[in-house]
Design an enzyme around this catalytic site. Structure first.
Site, PDB file in Angstrom:
ATOM      1  N   ASP A 114      -8.902  -4.345  -5.963  1.00  0.00           N
ATOM      2  CA  ASP A 114      -8.383  -3.795  -4.722  1.00  0.00           C
ATOM      3  C   ASP A 114      -9.164  -2.522  -4.398  1.00  0.00           C
ATOM      4  O   ASP A 114      -9.199  -1.596  -5.199  1.00  0.00           O
ATOM      5  CB  ASP A 114      -6.888  -3.483  -4.880  1.00  0.00           C
ATOM      6  CG  ASP A 114      -6.221  -3.062  -3.585  1.00  0.00           C
ATOM      7  OD1 ASP A 114      -6.856  -2.339  -2.792  1.00  0.00           O
ATOM      8  OD2 ASP A 114      -5.056  -3.444  -3.371  1.00  0.00           O
ATOM      9  N   HIS A 128      -7.251  -5.998  -0.446  1.00  0.00           N
ATOM     10  CA  HIS A 128      -6.179  -5.010  -0.468  1.00  0.00           C
ATOM     11  C   HIS A 128      -4.862  -5.704  -0.157  1.00  0.00           C
ATOM     12  O   HIS A 128      -4.612  -6.060   0.988  1.00  0.00           O
ATOM     13  CB  HIS A 128      -6.473  -3.903   0.539  1.00  0.00           C
ATOM     14  CG  HIS A 128      -5.448  -2.809   0.556  1.00  0.00           C
ATOM     15  ND1 HIS A 128      -4.919  -2.270  -0.598  1.00  0.00           N
ATOM     16  CD2 HIS A 128      -4.852  -2.154   1.588  1.00  0.00           C
ATOM     17  CE1 HIS A 128      -4.053  -1.328  -0.275  1.00  0.00           C
ATOM     18  NE2 HIS A 128      -3.978  -1.241   1.039  1.00  0.00           N
ATOM     19  N   SER A 150       0.833  -1.204   0.000  1.00  0.00           N
ATOM     20  CA  SER A 150       0.000   0.000   0.000  1.00  0.00           C
ATOM     21  C   SER A 150       0.873   1.261   0.000  1.00  0.00           C
ATOM     22  O   SER A 150       1.694   1.421  -0.898  1.00  0.00           O
ATOM     23  CB  SER A 150      -0.941  -0.066   1.203  1.00  0.00           C
ATOM     24  OG  SER A 150      -1.987   0.846   1.088  1.00  0.00           O
TER      25      SER A 150
END
Length: 510
Positions: free
Chosen positions: A453, A480, A223
């Protein structure tokens, strides 16, 4: 990357100040030497020991066999003789023939990374690497920590009446944002707030690399951690051994477009959940058996919370903002969908315990009522990382577009105006800005992107891979990030790359 709602709402290059490092040769291997004036940081000796004082609550758990220490870094790399900070790191030693260290970051920004040291348990990564977690500067157990709100203030803010986009509501929201920024200055210090961004963290990562005795960095970032990875590669391309970037941010994406792309992705995840719920639960799905009506039914459940919370066992009650936060928490992974179904069923029956617990998890509230500093750090880092939105017309259009692309998040209180978000009132300027990467001399890297995602849209990973010249692994799913989560079709090539530097097959999709 987190999507903050119900509290202080944010939208979602390194301008390095130190001199470029030269290289030396140690045992036949090129080893980067310390930048000018940085010898004491790059050559420091680490004192490993117990992690007992590195957790913020009894809720925080580190794996067995972990040891911790702190790495000293300058607060301002342009002034290495000035104030210093200490970066908390954790380690599980390699069990076999060690290649070096493998550094992890979970993203956020603002999320503690110490627990990431357990990533790769049961794989060859645990044999071949010292696995290293770290709390970026200002985060978690690193010192000093970013501090803006007390626990009582956090609880009070979450319980406040919601603010609409009327003139009075906008004024109240902006006053709250100004108050938050002022509290950050008062409790953290303006000088430190000016140096908590990605620009500094990647330089901290290079000090960590050197202090660990590694000539090159091996890194896996998730991320927002992908931003740390590509910013490190941009600043220190000659120091990179291997990078895996999972759940990517797009380096040149305008924060406004990034926010809208993320909102659309969360809407897609909500739609996928609603379809799955209708299929599996039939008439027992709390959103009904017709996915095309799911948004309408969802709004019918949460809209009454705008005016009146529902009861919870701990007396706080479930307020509107916490309900939305709890729902979004479950959209990060299909494994959390059963919790969403349970929470929505409870809400339909007039109680809010599950959704409140999910919101607490998202906001970093522990069972004892204390909070970690992830929300404060998130706000501070994001505000110093990207240009703020200061044009009211732009803010109003952004609000309208956001409601349009994510109707399940539209509270029905729109107008032709919107409040300026927190970063418009931030006390220090941003230190980074969106731009296209152009990195020479970077070894082959790997980007992983998931088709649905919700937080980091798939196309961002495609674009990042192109800019880095990286191998792209596509994972088909609604979650995610995916690597080292038991998906062999992803994990096997990732592990092979990290250990042997073997590139994944071109066009790999699973």
């Amino acid at each position: 990357m987190a999507m903050r709602t119900g509290r202080v709402v944010l939208l979602a290059t390194a301008l390095a100040m130190t001199a470029a490092a030269c290289t030396s040769v140690v045992d036949g291997n090129p080893t980067p030497s310390a930048p000018v004036g940085m010898d004491s940081f790059y050559n420091q000796t680490l004192q490993w020991g117990s992690c007992a004082d590195y957790t913020q609550s009894d809720d925080d758990q580190l794996p067995k066999g972990v040891e911790c220490t702190r790495v000293t870094v300058p607060v301002d790399y342009a002034n290495p003789n000035g104030a210093t900070a200490k970066i908390a790191i954790s380690r599980i030693k390699a069990s076999g023939n060690k290649i070096g260290s493998l550094l992890f970051n979970p993203g956020g920004p603002g999320v503690t990374g110490l627990t990431m040291v357990g990533q790769g348990d049961g794989t060859k990564l645990a044999e071949r690497f010292d696995r290293i977690g770290f709390d970026p500067r200002g985060v978690g157990a690193s010192q000093p920590a970013i501090q803006c709100m007390t626990a009582a203030e956090d609880d009070a803010q979450r319980a406040e009446p919601n603010k609409d986009n009327s003139p009075a509501g906008i004024a109240a929201a902006e006053a709250e944002n100004k108050d938050f920024a002022n509290k950050c200055v008062e409790r953290t210090g303006k000088e430190f707030l000016a140096h908590v961004g990605t620009r500094e963290v990647v330089q901290d990562m290079d000090v960590i690399r050197a202090a660990l005795g590694d000539s090159k960095l091996t890194y896996l970032g998730y991320s927002y951690g992908t931003r740390l990875g590509y910013a490190y590669a941009e600043k220190f391309p000659d120091h990179v051994r291997a990078l895996v970037l999972d759940g990517a941010l797009k380096p040149d994406q305008d924060p406004l477009k990034e926010s809208l792309a993320q909102a659309a992705s969360f809407q897609k995840a909500f739609d996928n959940y609603a379809a799955n719920c209708a299929d599996k639960e039939k008439t027992n799905c709390p959103l009904g058996d017709d996915p095309t009506q799911a948004v309408k039914k969802f709004r019918a459940l949460v809209d009454p919370l705008w005016d009146k919370p529902v009861p919870t066992q701990d007396s706080r009650g479930l307020h509107y903002g916490d309900a939305i936060t709890g729902v979004q928490q479950t959209l990060y992974s299909v494994r959390l969908w059963p919790a969403l179904t349970k929470g929505l069923r409870e809400l339909a029956q007039g109680s809010g315990d599950t959704l409140l617990a999910l919101a607490d998890l998202y906001d970093g509230r522990h069972d004892d009522g204390s909070y970690d500093n992830s929300s404060d750090a998130f706000n501070a880092i994001r505000c110093v990382d990207d240009p703020p939105i200061t044009d009211r017309a732009v803010a109003a259009k952004q609000d309208a577009d956001y409601r349009r692309v994510a109707p399940f998040l539209d509270d029905g209180h729109a107008s032709n105006a919107a409040p300026l978000e927190l970063c418009a009132f931030w006390p220090v300027p941003n230190t980074s800005s969106p731009h296209v990467l152009s990195i020479k001399g970077l070894p082959k890297t790997v980007v992983i992107s998931t088709t649905d995602d919700p937080a980091t849209p798939y196309q961002a990973g495609v674009d990042l891979a192109q800019q880095l010249g990286a191998s792209l692994i596509t994972f088909k799913g609604t979650q995610h990030t995916v690597s080292l989560q038991g998906k062999a079709c992803v994990d096997d090539p990732v592990i092979s790359y990290l250990i042997d530097l073997k590139e994944p097959a071109a066009g790999l999709t699973c």
